[in-house]
Scaffold this active site. Sequence first.
Site, mmCIF file in Angstrom:
data_model
loop_
_atom_site.group_PDB
_atom_site.id
_atom_site.type_symbol
_atom_site.label_atom_id
_atom_site.label_comp_id
_atom_site.label_asym_id
_atom_site.label_seq_id
_atom_site.Cartn_x
_atom_site.Cartn_y
_atom_site.Cartn_z
ATOM 1 N N SER A 41 -6.693 -0.053 10.132
ATOM 2 C CA SER A 41 -7.086 -1.333 9.523
ATOM 3 C C SER A 41 -8.497 -1.682 9.977
ATOM 4 O O SER A 41 -8.950 -1.224 11.033
ATOM 5 C CB SER A 41 -6.127 -2.428 9.993
ATOM 6 O OG SER A 41 -6.658 -3.706 9.739
ATOM 7 N N LYS A 83 -3.715 -1.087 15.597
ATOM 8 C CA LYS A 83 -4.491 -0.354 14.595
ATOM 9 C C LYS A 83 -5.633 0.449 15.243
ATOM 10 O O LYS A 83 -6.052 1.478 14.720
ATOM 11 C CB LYS A 83 -5.000 -1.313 13.520
ATOM 12 C CG LYS A 83 -3.864 -1.932 12.696
ATOM 13 C CD LYS A 83 -3.035 -0.855 12.010
ATOM 14 C CE LYS A 83 -1.881 -1.381 11.214
ATOM 15 N NZ LYS A 83 -1.108 -0.337 10.512
ATOM 16 N N TYR A 120 -1.970 -6.793 16.728
ATOM 17 C CA TYR A 120 -2.249 -6.036 15.499
ATOM 18 C C TYR A 120 -3.496 -5.162 15.676
ATOM 19 O O TYR A 120 -3.485 -3.964 15.365
ATOM 20 C CB TYR A 120 -2.420 -7.010 14.330
ATOM 21 C CG TYR A 120 -2.539 -6.320 12.993
ATOM 22 C CD1 TYR A 120 -1.434 -5.704 12.412
ATOM 23 C CD2 TYR A 120 -3.749 -6.282 12.309
ATOM 24 C CE1 TYR A 120 -1.539 -5.059 11.185
ATOM 25 C CE2 TYR A 120 -3.854 -5.642 11.075
ATOM 26 C CZ TYR A 120 -2.760 -5.035 10.521
ATOM 27 O OH TYR A 120 -2.859 -4.387 9.308
ATOM 28 N N ASP A 155 12.158 2.947 4.343
ATOM 29 C CA ASP A 155 11.781 1.534 4.462
ATOM 30 C C ASP A 155 12.998 0.723 4.877
ATOM 31 O O ASP A 155 14.148 1.146 4.691
ATOM 32 C CB ASP A 155 11.229 1.005 3.117
ATOM 33 C CG ASP A 155 10.299 -0.187 3.284
ATOM 34 O OD1 ASP A 155 9.088 -0.028 3.016
ATOM 35 O OD2 ASP A 155 10.786 -1.267 3.688
ATOM 36 N N ASP A 212 14.910 1.423 10.118
ATOM 37 C CA ASP A 212 14.107 0.498 10.920
ATOM 38 C C ASP A 212 13.293 1.397 11.844
ATOM 39 O O ASP A 212 13.811 1.961 12.803
ATOM 40 C CB ASP A 212 14.978 -0.455 11.736
ATOM 41 C CG ASP A 212 14.120 -1.336 12.644
ATOM 42 O OD1 ASP A 212 12.890 -1.127 12.712
ATOM 43 O OD2 ASP A 212 14.694 -2.224 13.295
ATOM 44 N N LEU A 233 0.832 -1.210 0.000
ATOM 45 C CA LEU A 233 0.000 0.000 0.000
ATOM 46 C C LEU A 233 0.869 1.263 0.000
ATOM 47 O O LEU A 233 0.535 2.262 -0.633
ATOM 48 C CB LEU A 233 -0.941 -0.014 1.211
ATOM 49 C CG LEU A 233 -1.813 -1.276 1.382
ATOM 50 C CD1 LEU A 233 -2.811 -1.095 2.516
ATOM 51 C CD2 LEU A 233 -2.535 -1.623 0.094
ATOM 52 N N PHE A 276 -6.586 -6.184 1.509
ATOM 53 C CA PHE A 276 -5.944 -5.656 0.309
ATOM 54 C C PHE A 276 -4.819 -6.586 -0.158
ATOM 55 O O PHE A 276 -4.147 -7.198 0.670
ATOM 56 C CB PHE A 276 -5.360 -4.258 0.584
ATOM 57 C CG PHE A 276 -6.345 -3.145 0.363
ATOM 58 C CD1 PHE A 276 -7.496 -3.048 1.135
ATOM 59 C CD2 PHE A 276 -6.137 -2.192 -0.627
ATOM 60 C CE1 PHE A 276 -8.423 -2.032 0.921
ATOM 61 C CE2 PHE A 276 -7.065 -1.178 -0.856
ATOM 62 C CZ PHE A 276 -8.211 -1.090 -0.081
HETATM 63 N N1 LIG Z 1 -2.779 -5.385 3.055
HETATM 64 C C1 LIG Z 1 -3.836 -5.284 3.812
HETATM 65 O O1 LIG Z 1 -4.823 -6.009 3.643
HETATM 66 C C2 LIG Z 1 -3.876 -4.254 4.904
HETATM 67 C C3 LIG Z 1 -5.107 -4.029 5.537
HETATM 68 C C4 LIG Z 1 -5.183 -3.077 6.537
HETATM 69 C C5 LIG Z 1 -4.067 -2.346 6.891
HETATM 70 N N2 LIG Z 1 -2.875 -2.589 6.264
HETATM 71 C C6 LIG Z 1 -1.737 -1.773 6.681
HETATM 72 O O2 LIG Z 1 -1.148 -1.167 5.546
HETATM 73 C C7 LIG Z 1 0.227 -0.897 5.793
HETATM 74 C C8 LIG Z 1 1.045 -1.428 4.646
HETATM 75 O O3 LIG Z 1 0.943 -2.843 4.636
HETATM 76 P P1 LIG Z 1 1.037 -3.723 3.308
HETATM 77 O O4 LIG Z 1 -0.121 -4.626 3.318
HETATM 78 O O5 LIG Z 1 1.275 -2.838 2.156
HETATM 79 O O6 LIG Z 1 2.315 -4.618 3.674
HETATM 80 P P2 LIG Z 1 3.715 -4.832 2.950
HETATM 81 O O7 LIG Z 1 4.352 -5.912 3.765
HETATM 82 O O8 LIG Z 1 3.551 -5.032 1.486
HETATM 83 O O9 LIG Z 1 4.482 -3.452 3.177
HETATM 84 C C9 LIG Z 1 4.966 -3.058 4.426
HETATM 85 C C10 LIG Z 1 6.273 -2.296 4.235
HETATM 86 O O10 LIG Z 1 6.702 -1.867 5.539
HETATM 87 C C11 LIG Z 1 8.090 -2.090 5.632
HETATM 88 N N3 LIG Z 1 8.491 -2.267 7.029
HETATM 89 C C12 LIG Z 1 8.158 -3.293 7.852
HETATM 90 N N4 LIG Z 1 8.760 -3.137 9.038
HETATM 91 C C13 LIG Z 1 9.487 -1.994 8.962
HETATM 92 C C14 LIG Z 1 10.329 -1.315 9.859
HETATM 93 N N5 LIG Z 1 10.574 -1.783 11.095
HETATM 94 N N6 LIG Z 1 10.919 -0.169 9.459
HETATM 95 C C15 LIG Z 1 10.694 0.308 8.201
HETATM 96 N N7 LIG Z 1 9.917 -0.301 7.302
HETATM 97 C C16 LIG Z 1 9.319 -1.445 7.677
HETATM 98 C C17 LIG Z 1 8.352 -3.365 4.820
HETATM 99 O O11 LIG Z 1 9.716 -3.485 4.441
HETATM 100 C C18 LIG Z 1 7.402 -3.168 3.655
HETATM 101 O O12 LIG Z 1 8.054 -2.483 2.595
HETATM 102 C C19 LIG Z 1 0.528 -1.546 7.146
HETATM 103 O O13 LIG Z 1 0.495 -0.561 8.159
HETATM 104 C C20 LIG Z 1 -0.599 -2.545 7.322
HETATM 105 O O14 LIG Z 1 -0.840 -2.826 8.674
HETATM 106 C C21 LIG Z 1 -2.757 -3.517 5.284
#
Ligand SMILES: NC(=O)c1ccc[n+]([C@@H]2O[C@H](COP(=O)([O-])OP(=O)(O)OC[C@H]3O[C@@H](n4cnc5c(N)ncnc54)[C@H](O)[C@@H]3O)[C@@H](O)[C@H]2O)c1
Length: 263
Positions: A155, A172, A168, A36, A60, A17, A201
């Site tokens: 979320s 959220k 989680y 990232d 991080d 996302l 997503f």
């Molecule tokens: N995909 C879904 O269905 C969904 C639904 C609700 C909320 N979200 C939220 O959306 C956001 C993005 O998630 P996503 O689904 O795109 O996941 P994703 O795993 O594709 O992307 C997450 C990114 O965060 C980075 N990351 C993780 N830990 C880190 C750290 N300690 N320091 C820096 N970067 C770090 C990862 O390297 C990755 O690039 C998150 O906050 C997730 O909780 C996702």
Amino acid sequence: MHIKDRSFVISGGASGLGEATVRDLHAHGGYIAILDLNVDNGERIVRELGADRTSFFEVDISDPESTASAVKKAMTWIKTTGKPIGGVIPAAGVGMPGKLIDRHNEPIPLDRLEFVLNINIRGVIDLIRLCLPHMTTTEPTPDDKERGVIVLVSSSAAFDGQPGQLAYAASKGAIRSMALVLARDLAMYGIRCVAIAPGYFESAMTAAMSQKVRSSLERVLEFPARPGKGTDFAQMVRHCVENVMLNGECVRLDGATRMPSRM
Ligand SMILES: NC(=O)c1ccc[n+]([C@@H]2O[C@H](COP(=O)([O-])OP(=O)(O)OC[C@H]3O[C@@H](n4cnc5c(N)ncnc54)[C@H](O)[C@@H]3O)[C@@H](O)[C@H]2O)c1
């Protein structure tokens, strides 16, 4: 806030996302600092989009020193572009399922909870905290005198916490609760805060789930009967950035789906 010729700091911008948001705001003329953990992905995106309007900073987000150093470098880059900061999107987030007590009556190790809470809550607050002094002093927009927008990523778990998702869902829920406080605290600077609560997503995070979990989520989809795409999310972020009346709210982006209590 207009996107063209403003700079945006996006954590988690190297995947899912966050990456979709990087691409969308870039396509609309924004300058993007990608923060990232994933160096390969981050550098690949900069190569693809071009280093004139994107830059990658390894971080991080759960480590305060790493975050402070990445924000400092990002702000230096933003200064060199001459495009004032317009927003922060702390999208980096993780999940790690686990019930508080297991079937052998063992409580969950604290470090499993801390891993999630440190990235999803403390890391988010820390990034915003460190970006704020730059936003409060940035150039306001001519019309509404707006200085910036924070788009938080909550979320569906904040509303419909599923079994085994305590850390989680708690993280959220905390993000959802922050939106109004930040909107109120930052109104005097012309800085808004909006949270988006996505449902299911497509992303690396959901691809890592078991087929059983994904099927259980797919069974309860209302309309549209498909998982959300990064582009659906990014479009919502863009709207949050552009619509000055959106403030202090958490917007569900889930096609009316409610997370089930059984897998
Ligand atoms: N995909 C879904 O269905 C969904 C639904 C609700 C909320 N979200 C939220 O959306 C956001 C993005 O998630 P996503 O689904 O795109 O996941 P994703 O795993 O594709 O992307 C997450 C990114 O965060 C980075 N990351 C993780 N830990 C880190 C750290 N300690 N320091 C820096 N970067 C770090 C990862 O390297 C990755 O690039 C998150 O906050 C997730 O909780 C996702």
